[in-house]
Design a protein around this motif. Structure first.
Motif, PDB file in Angstrom:
ATOM      1  N   SER A 155       0.826  -1.212   0.000  1.00  0.00           N
ATOM      2  CA  SER A 155       0.000   0.000   0.000  1.00  0.00           C
ATOM      3  C   SER A 155       0.851   1.250   0.000  1.00  0.00           C
ATOM      4  N   TRP A 160      -0.327  -0.342  -4.670  1.00  0.00           N
ATOM      5  CA  TRP A 160      -1.218  -1.220  -5.441  1.00  0.00           C
ATOM      6  C   TRP A 160      -2.568  -1.429  -4.763  1.00  0.00           C
ATOM      7  N   LEU A 161      -2.559  -1.474  -3.434  1.00  0.00           N
ATOM      8  CA  LEU A 161      -3.767  -1.867  -2.712  1.00  0.00           C
ATOM      9  C   LEU A 161      -4.075  -0.845  -1.613  1.00  0.00           C
ATOM     10  N   THR A 168     -14.294  -2.065  -1.508  1.00  0.00           N
ATOM     11  CA  THR A 168     -14.124  -2.620  -2.849  1.00  0.00           C
ATOM     12  C   THR A 168     -13.494  -4.010  -2.750  1.00  0.00           C
ATOM     13  N   VAL A 169     -13.429  -4.685  -3.880  1.00  0.00           N
ATOM     14  CA  VAL A 169     -12.784  -6.003  -3.932  1.00  0.00           C
ATOM     15  C   VAL A 169     -11.347  -5.909  -3.445  1.00  0.00           C
ATOM     16  N   TRP A 170     -10.687  -4.819  -3.815  1.00  0.00           N
ATOM     17  CA  TRP A 170      -9.263  -4.674  -3.483  1.00  0.00           C
ATOM     18  C   TRP A 170      -9.029  -4.651  -1.982  1.00  0.00           C
ATOM     19  N   HIS A 171     -10.025  -4.154  -1.232  1.00  0.00           N
ATOM     20  CA  HIS A 171      -9.865  -4.101   0.218  1.00  0.00           C
ATOM     21  C   HIS A 171      -9.754  -5.500   0.828  1.00  0.00           C
ATOM     22  N   TRP A 172     -10.238  -6.504   0.104  1.00  0.00           N
ATOM     23  CA  TRP A 172     -10.233  -7.862   0.657  1.00  0.00           C
ATOM     24  C   TRP A 172      -8.897  -8.575   0.429  1.00  0.00           C
ATOM     25  N   VAL A 173      -8.107  -8.049  -0.507  1.00  0.00           N
ATOM     26  CA  VAL A 173      -6.920  -8.807  -0.915  1.00  0.00           C
ATOM     27  C   VAL A 173      -5.941  -9.017   0.241  1.00  0.00           C
TER      28      VAL A 173
ATOM     29  N   LEU B  14     -13.171  -3.951 -11.990  1.00  0.00           N
ATOM     30  CA  LEU B  14     -12.268  -3.932 -10.844  1.00  0.00           C
ATOM     31  C   LEU B  14     -11.509  -2.612 -10.786  1.00  0.00           C
ATOM     32  N   VAL B  15     -11.055  -2.138 -11.959  1.00  0.00           N
ATOM     33  CA  VAL B  15     -10.325  -0.872 -11.978  1.00  0.00           C
ATOM     34  C   VAL B  15     -11.244   0.255 -11.512  1.00  0.00           C
ATOM     35  N   LEU B  18     -11.515   0.584  -7.810  1.00  0.00           N
ATOM     36  CA  LEU B  18     -10.342   0.944  -7.015  1.00  0.00           C
ATOM     37  C   LEU B  18     -10.729   1.982  -5.962  1.00  0.00           C
TER      38      LEU B  18
END
Lengths: 304, 499
Positions: A155, A160-161, A168-173, B14-15, B18
């Motif tokens: 981060s 990247w995250l 969002t989906v990214w928060h789960w990664v 997905l983008v 973000l």
């Protein structure tokens, strides 16, 4: 099967009741929530008023009887600190934790079984040594450290995250990745060990002699037989996640039931402690029954 | 082909998903804990205050650390005598539901903070033992009478968040409401709180048009969020995370650390012993080592910006020889200086509290005191700190940290030093009189009286006064905002602008 399920349900209900009694009295032994709720300089009258409002002045046994009476009607009581019923807070937290646990354990199961089986196929080979090395590191590294390092790396430095939170989906990664590592390492080792003995068994030798290919030998003949101990460990690890991934939830600001439970213990929010413990205990009982059913499906010799 | 289209679609989605980084004219604030409750009558709690106080719900008066007491919802006030004050309300002020603010709302608020069916922290903390009665003169004029009379009632009113007359007396408000420049939008529990600007606000339109509050327990994560732009302000980060001089501010946070002595018990009832305890401590040695740079040596219980703080007082000099001499002198007079004294410290009270207490204990041992350190959790600590004290106790020194950002020593002195004070280890009729006198005084006389109280406490060494603490905030460079002593209890969005 029906009889078995009935027996298990009764046993679970008795355990749950025992748990309620234990937690109710143990949590009250820790002291009075008033001191933690009100500021240090609050007046004696305010403290008294707070105790009266929350029924903390009643004799303990009467508090317990009242609690059980409400519980029979599925009323878990109001949270002392939060302006809402305890069960609402717990179910909200539990739904986050459950999602996190299902995603993580799904990934762990698929990856650990695949890699463990492949590692066992050529014991001592390059892949086996690599997989063992990775899994040992994974199983021994402290998760708070991994979490902080992951945030700094992915981060802060790489960008990247997102660091933390939800949305969002990214928060789960990152939370899933951090939670993934330890059970992955553990289960991979169990799969590997169990597969090694299965691959040395007579039926695998027979299959080989008949000219069966490698892939069916691993994934059809050996794996199914090697799965029983693996299922047990998966169950243990899943139970640990359902109890709340406290460290990960705390660091990533993830609103799960584990953090809620710790906060309510620290704040002596008794109704929330009890509701959280009952909900997670119920989920774990349910999961244990599912595991028993999985045994029966995997091993036709097991019959309930 | 279909699969490829699907994958491309997913990637695009997905983008698009973000993280929406903080941008334009709204700000994101990252707080250290999730809020249990958002009722304005709880806004004396730090994190509730940072969301609610003066953003959603306003007070009649407002304390400016530099300018003194300023009008907010009240435009002026006068002392009518006999404990009664008359307040004139600002005209044309509306609550967020469109109803007009009038004297009835103020009267209801004062009933509510003392309601028997809810415990409101503002009432419990600032109005304990005070009876409030009101008389509505007209829509915008109200007389408030306090019993016993409060010469600083206008200052006390700077703590009271005014809510509409519809606010329930028997429960907390589900959604905070008031007259402030921001309207409460939503609380997604565990995730965030959002506010947006109030188009009908009576004052100037602020630059910040909305705010999102998120919660992270870990200080390193809070600091990282501001660094990456996910958040704009982290009001409270740990010393070790305040590493960037461009974004990190230290500010006096109105907390004072001291050691409360039980002066009713030998040997602590002897002034020479208490002075020896003070001379034994090398206060300078803590600063820049285990405590942050910028920490100030304290000579009184409240921050130096408080009315009547005695700036002439000097901290007790570090002088172990003098301390030993004082102990010898007391011993010669038969004071049992060898008695074991228990030092009670509070775990996690502030960063490095354990190291601080261990250092203090060893300094006291160095000059010959028989001290034993016990670090305990808050609930156990409170049993030692607040009355009733345990009956079978020995002589004790209790470490504590006290917060008074309210500008007047009255919020501290009675509790901490009067014979009947809840956390007082002092039984001194002379001091009781001095505190009562200062509490009742007004204007310059009040400042002078308090100044004498500070001086007397210091001479008598009723405690081992230690430090005025500092806090750290990280603020995104796109904002023009400097944290101050008030950042410990509030965060007024209207004071923020953009660079």
């Amino acid at each position: 099967m029906k009889q078995f399920l009935g027996k298990r349900a009764v046993a679970s209900a008795v355990s749950l009741l025992g748990l309620v009694v234990l937690v109710f009295f143990l949590s009250r032994l820790t002291g009075d929530p008033t001191d933690l709720y009100l500021p240090v300089d609050a007046s004696v009258e305010s403290r008294e008023q707070f105790r009266e409002l929350h029924g903390l002045n009643d004799p303990l046994v009467m508090q317990f009887v009242n609690y059980l009476g409400d519980l029979v009607r599925f009323d878990f009581g109001e949270s002392i600190r939060r302006n809402e019923p305890a069960i609402d807070a717990v179910l909200r937290g539990f739904s986050w934790t459950l999602t996190l646990a299902v995603i993580t354990m799904g990934l762990v199961t698929v990856c650990a079984i695949t890699f463990g089986a492949l590692a066992a196929f050529n014991v001592g080979g390059r892949f086996d040594r690599f997989a063992t090395f990775v899994s040992l590191i994974g199983a021994s590294a402290p998760d708070f450290w991994i979490a902080i390092v992951a945030i700094v790396l992915f981060s802060v430095n790489l960008g990247w995250l997102p660091t933390s939170g939800t949305g969002t989906v990214w928060h789960w990664v990152l939370p899933v990745a951090v939670l993934f590592i330890r059970p992955f390492g553990l289960i991979l080792q169990v799969v590997r060990g169990s597969m090694i003995s299965a691959l040395q068994s007579a039926y695998v030798k027979t299959a080989r002699a008949k000219g069966v290919g490698n892939r069916p030998i691993i994934f059809v003949h050996a794996l199914r037989n090697a799965m029983l101990p693996v299922i047990t460990v998966i169950g243990d690890q899943a139970a640990a996640l359902l109890n709340g991934a406290v460290v990960v939830e705390t660091i990533f600001g993830f609103p799960g039931v584990g953090k809620l439970m710790i906060d309510s213990i620290l704040q002596r929010d008794f109704t929330v402690i009890l509701a959280a413990i009952m909900v997670t205990a119920f989920a774990i009982f349910l999961m244990n029954i599912l595991i028993d059913i999985a045994y029966a499906i995997l091993d036709p010799r097991i019959r309930y | 082909m279909k699969l490829r289209t699907y994958l491309q679609g997913t990637a695009l989605a997905l983008v698009a998903a973000l993280p929406a980084y903080a941008q334009d004219s709204t700000v994101t604030v990252v707080l250290s804990e999730e809020l249990d409750i958002l009722d304005p009558c709880e806004s004396s709690r730090s994190n509730v205050g940072r969301v609610v106080l003066q953003n959603i719900t306003e007070t009649m008066t407002e304390l400016d650390p530099d300018e003194g007491l300023m009008p907010r919802l009240a435009t002026e006030w006068e002392d009518m005598g006999d404990g009664t004050w008359r307040f004139h309300l600002r005209e044309g002020v509306k609550f967020h539901d469109g109803s007009a603010l009038d004297a009835e709302d103020v009267a209801h608020t004062l009933v509510r903070i003392k309601s028997e069916d809810i415990v409101c922290e503002i009432g419990a903390k600032f109005f304990g033992g005070i009876d409030l009665t009101t008389e509505v003169v007209d829509d915008t004029t109200i007389d408030i009478t306090a019993d016993p009379a409060q010469p600083i009632l206008p200052l006390l009113m700077s703590t009271v968040t005014i809510t509409p007359a519809e606010a329930p007396l028997d429960g907390h408000m589900e959604e905070p409401m008031g007259t402030g420049p921001y309207v409460f939008d939503e609380y997604r529990r565990g995730q965030d709180i959002t506010l947006s600007s109030n188009p009908d606000y009576w004052g100037e339109t602020p630059e910040v048009t909305g705010a999102t509050y998120v919660f992270r327990t870990d200080s390193a994560v809070r600091a990282a969020m501001v660094q990456t732009g996910e958040a704009d302000i982290a009001p409270n980060i740990a010393l070790q995370d305040a590493t960037n001089p461009d974004t990190d501010f230290s500010y006096s946070n109105s907390e004072t650390v001291y050691t409360r002595l039980d002066t009713t018990m030998a040997p602590l009832d002897d002034v020479r012993v208490r002075q020896a305890l003070n001379h034994a401590v090398d206060r300078e040695a803590f600063i820049g080592t285990i405590l942050a740079d910028g920490t100030e040596l304290a000579t009184g219980m409240t921050p130096p910006s408080t009315i009547g703080y005695n700036k002439d007082l000097q901290p007790y000099a570090y002088d172990p020889d003098k301390a030993k001499a004082l102990i010898e002198e007391a011993k010669a007079d038969g004071v049992p200086v060898d008695t074991e004294i228990t030092v009670v410290g509070r775990i996690n009270n502030f960063a490095n509290v354990l190291e601080t207490m261990e250092a203090l204990t060893s300094m006291w041992r160095e000059v010959g005191f028989n001290v034993d350190l016990q670090m305990v959790e808050v609930a156990e600590w409170l049993e030692h700190y607040s009355k009733p004290f345990p009956e079978d106790r020995g002589p004790e020194m209790v470490q504590a940290m006290h917060d008074n950002a309210n500008g007047d020593p009255v919020f501290s002195m009675y509790f901490k030093y009067a014979s009947e004070g809840l956390q007082s280890g002092v039984q001194d009729p002379k001091l009781d009189d001095m505190i009562a006198e200062a509490t009742a005084a007004t204007g310059d006389e009040r400042a002078e009286d308090w100044s004498e109280v500070f001086s007397y406490i210091h001479e008598q060494a009723f405690d081992v006064m230690l430090f005025h603490m500092v806090g750290f905030s990280r603020v995104n460079e796109r904002l023009d905002f400097t944290p101050s002593i008030k950042t410990n209890s509030e965060l007024q969005l209207e004071q923020i602008s953009f660079n």
